[in-house]
Scaffold this active site. Structure first.
Site, PDB file in Angstrom:
ATOM      1  N   GLU A  46     -15.039  47.687  -5.781  1.00  0.00           N
ATOM      2  CA  GLU A  46     -15.809  48.922  -5.858  1.00  0.00           C
ATOM      3  C   GLU A  46     -16.906  48.861  -4.796  1.00  0.00           C
ATOM      4  OE1 GLU A  46     -17.226  49.334  -9.855  1.00  0.00           O
ATOM      5  OE2 GLU A  46     -15.247  48.849 -10.681  1.00  0.00           O
ATOM      6  N   ASP A  57     -28.453  52.040 -12.480  1.00  0.00           N
ATOM      7  CA  ASP A  57     -28.488  50.687 -11.934  1.00  0.00           C
ATOM      8  C   ASP A  57     -29.807  49.973 -12.205  1.00  0.00           C
ATOM      9  OD1 ASP A  57     -25.894  50.701 -10.705  1.00  0.00           O
ATOM     10  OD2 ASP A  57     -26.702  52.125  -9.264  1.00  0.00           O
TER      11      ASP A  57
END
Length: 257
Positions: A46, A57
């Site tokens: 990814e 995140d």
């Protein structure tokens, strides 16, 4: 057949997918990282599209995205870097990024560029499932691209079954409802969530991500799903080692010990 489907149609187990942020730690190292990951036996990669406000995140990936943007990484440059990657990389490649920069680029143009580079799918954490169905699904399918949807322990069974019925590739199971970041092990509550999803007998395979960093978390993820996705731990090792081959070697060693 799409490479993501080919991978999961092999009925393999203990698959390892690695996330890293394009343009980090160096602007021009993206392709080198992908090649090093494939050479080490990683099943899928990814590639993160850096964004200034990565909501899902943790601090490790936030910092990597900030550095990548400071280095000069952009979506246009990323596609230029990936243009010839299929000359020697065979494993599935997924772009992971937030909706804003993709929309700024233009979604159909984004899909077209993905196909030209040999990208197999995308993960867009802030894309609502309703919008996916109404605005993006048909375009992505036209280009034979997989849009991978995320589920968490908070996702209703009805929505999970809807996602399973209307997506292809795999389902990304977020191990917790919080942000990305390494964990030492999964508690009983998380294992119960993994087991609940396993017992639903979904059509799509599942990969577990967020918090996978060591042997214990990797083993737990593989017990309840087809494999695991590791991001923050690898990004940290890239920072420390400054060499993708050493970073992935150290990561894989840590999954065995």
């Amino acid at each position: 057949m799409n490479r993501i489907n080919q991978l999961f149609n092999g009925n393999k187990k203990d698959l390892l997918s690695i996330y890293f942020c394009a343009g980090h730690p160096t602007l021009n190292g993206t392709v080198d990282v992908v090649r090093a990951l494939e050479a080490s036996g990683v099943s899928m990669v990814e590639i993160g599209i850096p964004f200034s406000d990565p909501m899902a995140d943790g601090v490790v990936i936030q910092n990597a995205a900030t550095q990548a943007l400071q280095n000069g990484m952009s979506l246009k440059l990323l596609f230029e870097q990936l243009r010839n990657i299929r000359r020697n990389v065979k494993i599935p490649l997924i772009l992971m990024g937030y909706l804003n920069p993709i929309m700024q680029f233009g979604f159909e143009r984004f899909c077209r560029q993905c196909v030209e580079c040999g990208i197999d799918g995308m993960i867009i954490p802030d894309l609502p499932f309703k919008d996916y169905q109404e605005r993006y699904r048909l375009i992505a399918e036209r280009y034979n691209l997989r849009i991978i949807m995320l589920i968490t322990s908070e996702t209703s069974e009805e929505r999970i079954r809807e996602i399973d019925a209307h997506t292809e590739g795999f389902i990304y199971m977020v191990s917790s409802a919080s942000i990305t970041g390494a964990q030492q092990d999964f508690d009983a509550q998380k294992r119960a969530y993994f087991k609940k999803i396993e017992d639903m007998k979904l059509r799509n395979p599942r990969m577990i991500g967020f918090g996978i960093s060591n042997k214990a978390t990797f083993k737990s993820a593989c017990e309840y799903a087809t494999g695991a996705i590791i991001g923050s731990r690898f990004v940290t090792l890239l920072d420390e080692e400054k060499d993708p081959e050493k970073a992935i070697e150290k990561l894989i060693q840590g999954l065995k010990e």
